[in-house]
Design an enzyme around this catalytic site. Structure first.
Site, PDB file in Angstrom:
ATOM      1  N   TRP A  99       0.963  -1.392  -0.174  1.00 29.32           N
ATOM      2  CA  TRP A  99      -0.099   0.040   0.173  1.00 29.32           C
ATOM      3  C   TRP A  99       0.762   1.218   0.093  1.00 29.32           C
ATOM      4  O   TRP A  99       0.629   2.332  -0.670  1.00 29.32           O
ATOM      5  CB  TRP A  99      -1.095  -0.213   1.086  1.00 29.32           C
ATOM      6  CG  TRP A  99      -1.790  -1.259   1.052  1.00 29.32           C
ATOM      7  CD1 TRP A  99      -2.104  -2.318   1.835  1.00 29.32           C
ATOM      8  CD2 TRP A  99      -2.862  -1.388  -0.054  1.00 29.32           C
ATOM      9  NE1 TRP A  99      -3.178  -3.042   1.359  1.00 29.32           N
ATOM     10  CE2 TRP A  99      -3.375  -2.594   0.413  1.00 29.32           C
ATOM     11  CE3 TRP A  99      -3.259  -0.720  -1.077  1.00 29.32           C
ATOM     12  CZ2 TRP A  99      -4.505  -3.179  -0.527  1.00 29.32           C
ATOM     13  CZ3 TRP A  99      -4.432  -1.167  -1.899  1.00 29.32           C
ATOM     14  CH2 TRP A  99      -4.916  -2.375  -1.580  1.00 29.32           C
ATOM     15  N   ASP A 166      -1.897   6.699   5.998  1.00 33.49           N
ATOM     16  CA  ASP A 166      -2.859   6.085   5.555  1.00 33.49           C
ATOM     17  C   ASP A 166      -3.185   5.138   6.894  1.00 33.49           C
ATOM     18  O   ASP A 166      -2.464   4.176   7.360  1.00 33.49           O
ATOM     19  CB  ASP A 166      -2.387   5.057   4.500  1.00 33.49           C
ATOM     20  CG  ASP A 166      -3.294   3.920   4.211  1.00 33.49           C
ATOM     21  OD1 ASP A 166      -4.458   3.897   4.422  1.00 33.49           O
ATOM     22  OD2 ASP A 166      -2.981   3.536   3.113  1.00 33.49           O
ATOM     23  N   LYS A 190     -12.299  -1.595   6.569  1.00 31.19           N
ATOM     24  CA  LYS A 190     -11.416  -2.620   7.489  1.00 31.19           C
ATOM     25  C   LYS A 190     -11.976  -2.443   8.987  1.00 31.19           C
ATOM     26  O   LYS A 190     -12.170  -3.414   9.581  1.00 31.19           O
ATOM     27  CB  LYS A 190     -10.097  -2.268   7.321  1.00 31.19           C
ATOM     28  CG  LYS A 190      -9.463  -3.086   6.206  1.00 31.19           C
ATOM     29  CD  LYS A 190      -8.709  -2.263   5.256  1.00 31.19           C
ATOM     30  CE  LYS A 190      -8.394  -3.148   3.915  1.00 31.19           C
ATOM     31  NZ  LYS A 190      -7.789  -2.257   2.965  1.00 31.19           N
TER      32      LYS A 190
HETATM   33  C1  LIG Z   1      -7.076  -1.893   1.846  1.00 25.01           C
HETATM   34  C2  LIG Z   1      -6.164  -0.589   1.956  1.00 25.01           C
HETATM   35  C3  LIG Z   1      -6.017   0.286   1.158  1.00 25.01           C
HETATM   36  C4  LIG Z   1      -6.910   0.307  -0.218  1.00 25.01           C
HETATM   37  O1  LIG Z   1      -8.170   0.734   0.069  1.00 25.01           O
HETATM   38  P1  LIG Z   1      -9.234   0.858  -0.988  1.00 25.01           P
HETATM   39  O2  LIG Z   1     -10.320   1.398  -0.162  1.00 25.01           O
HETATM   40  O3  LIG Z   1      -9.667  -0.445  -1.656  1.00 25.01           O
HETATM   41  O4  LIG Z   1      -8.815   1.796  -2.155  1.00 25.01           O
HETATM   42  C5  LIG Z   1      -4.998   1.068   1.118  1.00 25.01           C
HETATM   43  N1  LIG Z   1      -4.187   1.247   2.309  1.00 25.01           N
HETATM   44  C6  LIG Z   1      -4.233   0.213   3.010  1.00 25.01           C
HETATM   45  C7  LIG Z   1      -3.315   0.233   4.366  1.00 25.01           C
HETATM   46  C8  LIG Z   1      -5.182  -0.878   3.061  1.00 25.01           C
HETATM   47  O5  LIG Z   1      -5.189  -1.798   4.102  1.00 25.01           O
END
Ligand SMILES: *Cc1c(COP(=O)(O)O)cnc(C)c1O
Length: 358
Positions: A99, A166, A190
């Site tokens: 990511w 993030d 998540k």
């Molecule tokens: C799942 C995830 C993403 C991507 O998220 P989307 O909403 O599918 O674009 C980005 N960063 C992390 C750390 C993730 O776990």
């Protein structure tokens, strides 16, 4: 059979949240319409989005001067929103895996982008430490929890330049010192809601420092000015997020959630350490409390992944297959996963050992 949902995302939500979502689909708060068919401009929905934002502020103790936004497009869309809004000359990224790299790849299009530190030398099994952060960066970007590799920052780092994180997979899992960041973002699916909405926590006075023209939809100031309603926001996902934030508050808030997460993770990591058939590929001090990858131990490394996966299905386990880059297994033990599910997984691992260890 009771299912134990260890999926990495979209992932488990508390049962009462799902029940109130189901109710709202049939009749939204007694108004005789479904939440799926109401205008986002109704006073009822305005109350929902406002409460979602104020609960975020309350639960994370967000200081004055920050705004909470609810956008579409997922965390992946933020990968280019961020440089669009913050990158004038030079940005730094800590590369802790998939990511982080995807985020960095977008920034390259907007200005000089440097990798300040990386854990790639050891397949991202640790969080880099002790590196120097250049002081001429417009921002430093980190990924606070690495969903795929199972590493996590357990503390908010000190950073001499604006810090952006993030937090897709560990938001609300521990108290965060928001004042150390200019921005925190993530996909909701998540830890705080269903797929379809993205949360952004942004410090207002950190915006407006780039000289490029920013399209309205991509400019955070547009969304601040319009209370996340510049265009139609994802109404239903925001409703579910609001319900989930209420649930977190009822449980005792983020400190209590953290206590539970620590307890759950301890039960699982202890078993991985004890069980002769499994091991953790991750450095002890950086192990994620949210995503727990594990693999067969050296002696059993030639066993098929499907053996344990098929075995675990008989115990109601769902979503345990590891990411292809790590192999083996991954248990995602997000906020709403009860400790009983972790205990059931541990029993399943113990039974597997009894039947298969040589
Ligand atoms: C799942 C995830 C993403 C991507 O998220 P989307 O909403 O599918 O674009 C980005 N960063 C992390 C750390 C993730 O776990």
């Amino acid at each position: 059979m009771k299912k134990h949902n260890f999926a990495a995302g979209p992932s488990i939500l508390p049962r009462p949240v799902i029940e109130s979502a189901a109710k709202a689909v049939l009749d939204f708060e007694g108004i005789g319409l479904s939440v799926l068919e109401i205008s986002h401009r109704t006073k009822e929905f305005e109350a929902v989005i406002e409460e979602a934002s104020s609960l975020m502020k309350e639960l994370l103790n967000i200081p004055e001067g920050y705004q909470v936004l609810w956008l579409a497009g997922g965390a992946s869309t933020q990968f280019y929103f961020v440089p669009f809004n913050f990158l004038e000359k030079k940005a730094g990224y800590v590369n802790t895996g998939v990511w982080a790299k995807k985020a960095m790849k977008e920034a390259v299009n907007f200005g000089e982008t440097i990798e300040v530190a990386s854990s790639e030398d050891k397949n991202n099994t640790y969080i880099p430490k002790g590196y120097k952060i250049p002081e001429d960066l417009d921002y430093l970007h980190i990924t606070s929890n690495n969903t795929i590799f199972g590493t996590e920052y357990h503390e908010d780092i000190d950073c001499p330049v604006p810090l952006i994180a993030d937090m897709s997979s560990d938001i609300l899992s521990r108290p965060v010192d928001v004042s150390k960041y200019v921005m925190i973002y993530g996909g909701a699916q998540k830890n705080i809601g269903p797929a379809g909405v993205t949360f952004v926590i942004v410090k207002e006075d950190a915006l407006g420092k780039v000289t490029r023209k920013i399209p309205s939809m991509i400019d955070y100031r547009t969304h601040i000015k319009n209370g996340s309603m510049f265009n139609t926001p994802p109404v239903f996902p925001i409703y579910v997020v609001r319900e989930n934030l209420k649930w977190v508050k009822e449980q005792g808030g983020v400190a209590e959630i953290q206590r539970r997460n620590q307890a759950k993770a301890k039960v699982l990591y202890d078993e991985i350490e004890r069980n002769s058939m499994f091991m953790s590929p991750v450095a002890v001090e950086d192990r994620s409390l949210m995503n727990v990858p594990f693999v067969y131990s050296e002696k059993y490394k030639d066993m098929e992944t499907s053996e344990f996966i098929d075995f675990s299905k008989k115990y109601g386990m769902v979503g345990l297959k590891g990411h292809r880059l790590v192999g083996g297994f991954r248990a995602s033990i997000y906020n709403s996963l009860p400790i009983e599910s972790v205990q059931a997984l541990v029993e399943c691992m113990q039974e597997f050992e009894k039947q298969y260890a040589k």
